[in-house]
Design a protein around this motif. Sequence first.
Motif, PDB file in Angstrom:
ATOM      1  N   MET A   1       0.905  -1.577  -0.358  1.00  0.00           N
ATOM      2  CA  MET A   1       0.010   0.208   0.001  1.00  0.00           C
ATOM      3  C   MET A   1       1.246   1.265   0.124  1.00  0.00           C
ATOM      4  SD  MET A   1      -2.545  -0.418   2.290  1.00  0.00           S
ATOM      5  CE  MET A   1      -4.120  -2.130   2.237  1.00  0.00           C
ATOM      6  N   SER A   2       0.463   2.320  -0.699  1.00  0.00           N
ATOM      7  CA  SER A   2       0.806   3.776  -0.581  1.00  0.00           C
ATOM      8  C   SER A   2       1.050   4.129   0.419  1.00  0.00           C
ATOM      9  CB  SER A   2       0.834   4.273  -1.433  1.00  0.00           C
ATOM     10  OG  SER A   2      -0.864   5.064  -1.547  1.00  0.00           O
ATOM     11  N   ARG A   3       0.326   4.144   2.101  1.00  0.00           N
ATOM     12  CA  ARG A   3       0.694   4.884   2.817  1.00  0.00           C
ATOM     13  C   ARG A   3       0.011   4.225   4.038  1.00  0.00           C
ATOM     14  NH1 ARG A   3      -3.560   4.485   5.529  1.00  0.00           N
ATOM     15  NH2 ARG A   3      -5.878   3.803   3.992  1.00  0.00           N
ATOM     16  N   ALA A   4       0.968   4.612   5.401  1.00  0.00           N
ATOM     17  CA  ALA A   4       0.208   3.476   6.226  1.00  0.00           C
ATOM     18  C   ALA A   4      -1.291   3.566   6.712  1.00  0.00           C
ATOM     19  CB  ALA A   4       1.246   4.319   7.169  1.00  0.00           C
ATOM     20  N   PRO A   5      -1.610   1.868   6.597  1.00  0.00           N
ATOM     21  CA  PRO A   5      -2.618   1.484   7.861  1.00  0.00           C
ATOM     22  C   PRO A   5      -3.275   3.204   8.633  1.00  0.00           C
ATOM     23  CG  PRO A   5      -1.049   0.476   7.926  1.00  0.00           C
ATOM     24  CD  PRO A   5      -0.825   1.223   7.417  1.00  0.00           C
ATOM     25  N   ASN A  82      -4.873  -4.209 -17.100  1.00  0.00           N
ATOM     26  CA  ASN A  82      -3.892  -3.045 -16.651  1.00  0.00           C
ATOM     27  C   ASN A  82      -2.755  -2.246 -14.289  1.00  0.00           C
ATOM     28  OD1 ASN A  82      -3.701  -2.587 -19.160  1.00  0.00           O
ATOM     29  ND2 ASN A  82      -5.495  -1.349 -19.008  1.00  0.00           N
ATOM     30  N   ALA A  83      -4.218  -2.553 -14.123  1.00  0.00           N
ATOM     31  CA  ALA A  83      -3.471  -2.367 -12.665  1.00  0.00           C
ATOM     32  C   ALA A  83      -2.526  -3.204 -12.032  1.00  0.00           C
ATOM     33  CB  ALA A  83      -4.984  -2.410 -11.459  1.00  0.00           C
ATOM     34  N   VAL A  84      -2.442  -4.593 -12.807  1.00  0.00           N
ATOM     35  CA  VAL A  84      -1.411  -5.087 -12.106  1.00  0.00           C
ATOM     36  C   VAL A  84      -0.169  -5.330 -12.681  1.00  0.00           C
ATOM     37  CG1 VAL A  84      -0.621  -8.064 -12.248  1.00  0.00           C
ATOM     38  CG2 VAL A  84      -3.551  -7.301 -11.506  1.00  0.00           C
ATOM     39  N   ILE A  85      -0.054  -4.524 -13.942  1.00  0.00           N
ATOM     40  CA  ILE A  85       0.959  -4.239 -14.478  1.00  0.00           C
ATOM     41  C   ILE A  85       1.335  -2.523 -13.563  1.00  0.00           C
ATOM     42  CG2 ILE A  85       1.882  -2.471 -16.928  1.00  0.00           C
ATOM     43  CD1 ILE A  85       0.182  -4.805 -17.948  1.00  0.00           C
ATOM     44  N   ALA A  86       0.498  -1.795 -13.665  1.00  0.00           N
ATOM     45  CA  ALA A  86       1.105  -1.496 -12.566  1.00  0.00           C
ATOM     46  C   ALA A  86       1.853  -0.513 -11.370  1.00  0.00           C
ATOM     47  CB  ALA A  86       0.003   0.276 -12.525  1.00  0.00           C
ATOM     48  N   VAL A  87       1.095  -2.083 -10.471  1.00  0.00           N
ATOM     49  CA  VAL A  87       1.392  -2.024  -9.110  1.00  0.00           C
ATOM     50  C   VAL A  87       2.091  -3.393  -8.618  1.00  0.00           C
ATOM     51  CG1 VAL A  87      -0.591   0.120  -8.583  1.00  0.00           C
ATOM     52  CG2 VAL A  87      -1.717  -1.989  -7.822  1.00  0.00           C
ATOM     53  N   GLY A  88       1.545  -4.166  -9.624  1.00  0.00           N
ATOM     54  CA  GLY A  88       2.122  -5.493  -9.124  1.00  0.00           C
ATOM     55  C   GLY A  88       0.209  -6.616  -8.517  1.00  0.00           C
ATOM     56  N   GLY A  89       0.927  -7.876  -8.293  1.00  0.00           N
ATOM     57  CA  GLY A  89      -0.564  -8.381  -7.856  1.00  0.00           C
ATOM     58  C   GLY A  89      -0.890  -8.223  -6.523  1.00  0.00           C
ATOM     59  N   SER A  91      -3.606  -8.105  -4.283  1.00  0.00           N
ATOM     60  CA  SER A  91      -5.367  -8.041  -4.800  1.00  0.00           C
ATOM     61  C   SER A  91      -5.513  -6.532  -3.972  1.00  0.00           C
ATOM     62  CB  SER A  91      -5.793  -9.332  -4.604  1.00  0.00           C
ATOM     63  OG  SER A  91      -6.040  -9.165  -3.190  1.00  0.00           O
ATOM     64  N   GLU A  92      -5.237  -5.997  -2.958  1.00  0.00           N
ATOM     65  CA  GLU A  92      -5.433  -4.946  -2.151  1.00  0.00           C
ATOM     66  C   GLU A  92      -4.891  -3.296  -2.943  1.00  0.00           C
ATOM     67  OE1 GLU A  92      -4.952  -4.809   1.964  1.00  0.00           O
ATOM     68  OE2 GLU A  92      -5.824  -6.866   1.932  1.00  0.00           O
ATOM     69  N   ALA A  93      -3.877  -4.225  -3.521  1.00  0.00           N
ATOM     70  CA  ALA A  93      -2.797  -2.510  -3.899  1.00  0.00           C
ATOM     71  C   ALA A  93      -3.681  -2.751  -5.142  1.00  0.00           C
ATOM     72  CB  ALA A  93      -1.587  -3.004  -4.456  1.00  0.00           C
ATOM     73  N   VAL A  94      -4.034  -3.476  -5.783  1.00  0.00           N
ATOM     74  CA  VAL A  94      -5.418  -3.434  -7.464  1.00  0.00           C
ATOM     75  C   VAL A  94      -6.362  -2.559  -7.145  1.00  0.00           C
ATOM     76  CG1 VAL A  94      -6.196  -4.514  -9.154  1.00  0.00           C
ATOM     77  CG2 VAL A  94      -3.906  -5.187  -8.521  1.00  0.00           C
ATOM     78  N   ALA A  95      -7.305  -3.215  -5.969  1.00  0.00           N
ATOM     79  CA  ALA A  95      -8.377  -2.918  -5.829  1.00  0.00           C
ATOM     80  C   ALA A  95      -7.831  -1.268  -5.832  1.00  0.00           C
ATOM     81  CB  ALA A  95      -8.600  -3.315  -4.151  1.00  0.00           C
ATOM     82  N   MET A  96      -7.206  -0.640  -4.909  1.00  0.00           N
ATOM     83  CA  MET A  96      -7.320   0.596  -4.475  1.00  0.00           C
ATOM     84  C   MET A  96      -6.665   1.514  -5.880  1.00  0.00           C
ATOM     85  SD  MET A  96      -5.302   0.427  -0.787  1.00  0.00           S
ATOM     86  CE  MET A  96      -4.879   2.256  -0.831  1.00  0.00           C
ATOM     87  N   ARG A  97      -6.109   1.022  -6.696  1.00  0.00           N
ATOM     88  CA  ARG A  97      -5.990   1.654  -8.006  1.00  0.00           C
ATOM     89  C   ARG A  97      -6.425   1.659  -8.937  1.00  0.00           C
ATOM     90  NH1 ARG A  97      -0.852   3.200 -10.840  1.00  0.00           N
ATOM     91  NH2 ARG A  97      -1.599   3.446 -12.657  1.00  0.00           N
ATOM     92  N   LEU A  98      -7.574   0.700  -8.274  1.00  0.00           N
ATOM     93  CA  LEU A  98      -9.021   1.006  -9.605  1.00  0.00           C
ATOM     94  C   LEU A  98      -9.807   1.621  -8.627  1.00  0.00           C
ATOM     95  CD1 LEU A  98      -9.102  -2.739 -10.440  1.00  0.00           C
ATOM     96  CD2 LEU A  98      -8.539  -0.933 -11.765  1.00  0.00           C
ATOM     97  N   ALA A  99      -9.837   2.117  -7.599  1.00  0.00           N
ATOM     98  CA  ALA A  99     -10.676   2.918  -7.129  1.00  0.00           C
ATOM     99  C   ALA A  99     -10.332   4.058  -7.008  1.00  0.00           C
ATOM    100  CB  ALA A  99     -10.625   1.763  -5.617  1.00  0.00           C
ATOM    101  N   SER A 100      -8.729   4.198  -6.973  1.00  0.00           N
ATOM    102  CA  SER A 100      -8.277   6.113  -7.211  1.00  0.00           C
ATOM    103  C   SER A 100      -9.002   6.264  -8.678  1.00  0.00           C
ATOM    104  CB  SER A 100      -6.783   5.593  -6.817  1.00  0.00           C
ATOM    105  OG  SER A 100      -6.336   7.341  -6.905  1.00  0.00           O
ATOM    106  N   ALA A 101      -8.904   5.548  -9.617  1.00  0.00           N
ATOM    107  CA  ALA A 101      -8.926   6.184 -11.018  1.00  0.00           C
ATOM    108  C   ALA A 101     -10.233   6.418 -11.262  1.00  0.00           C
ATOM    109  CB  ALA A 101      -8.569   4.530 -11.914  1.00  0.00           C
ATOM    110  N   ARG A 102     -11.198   5.184 -10.939  1.00  0.00           N
ATOM    111  CA  ARG A 102     -13.106   5.702 -11.193  1.00  0.00           C
ATOM    112  C   ARG A 102     -13.083   7.322  -9.816  1.00  0.00           C
ATOM    113  NH1 ARG A 102     -13.399  -0.072  -9.616  1.00  0.00           N
ATOM    114  NH2 ARG A 102     -13.837   0.399  -7.680  1.00  0.00           N
ATOM    115  N   GLY A 103     -12.798   7.179  -8.964  1.00  0.00           N
ATOM    116  CA  GLY A 103     -12.066   8.336  -8.077  1.00  0.00           C
ATOM    117  C   GLY A 103     -11.294  10.134  -8.683  1.00  0.00           C
ATOM    118  N   ALA A 104     -10.593   9.586  -9.982  1.00  0.00           N
ATOM    119  CA  ALA A 104     -10.062  10.750 -10.835  1.00  0.00           C
ATOM    120  C   ALA A 104     -11.705  10.957 -11.883  1.00  0.00           C
ATOM    121  CB  ALA A 104      -8.665  10.556 -10.495  1.00  0.00           C
ATOM    122  N   ALA A 105     -12.215   9.697 -12.088  1.00  0.00           N
ATOM    123  CA  ALA A 105     -13.225   9.648 -12.647  1.00  0.00           C
ATOM    124  C   ALA A 105     -13.566  10.316 -13.222  1.00  0.00           C
ATOM    125  CB  ALA A 105     -13.426   9.214 -13.811  1.00  0.00           C
TER     126      ALA A 105
END
Length: 106
Positions: A1-5, A82-89, A91-105
């Motif tokens: 994850m990108s920040r501490a929990p 695409n998210a796996v390519i960006a952040v690795g496999g 699943s939590e990092a992938v989910a966060m990446r996709l949620a972040s992308a949806r929020g940006a959209a």
Amino acid sequence: MSRAPYDQPSTIQPVDGEVTVVGPGPVGVSITPQAARETARRLGQAADRAEDGHVERIDPDDADAVAIWAQRLGVTPDAVRNAVIAVGGDSEAVAMRLASARGAAD
């Protein structure tokens, strides 16, 4: 994850027949009592798995697994890959990446 929990629990209160969850951070939701019970069950299971060091991995070359994750996350299989390519496999990092992308959209 990108920040501490967060190390503080959420504040949870019954309000007008619903259950409200606030914090920490940008969390704020109101759910039915039934949804609250199921959420509590899922939180307990996830906490147990996290304490055991469990991390679900997404294999971008496994079409069936990618399809399952796409359905779980409400995105296309290509978005999962695409998210796996960006952040690795992870699943939590992938989910966060996709949620972040949806929020940006939004």
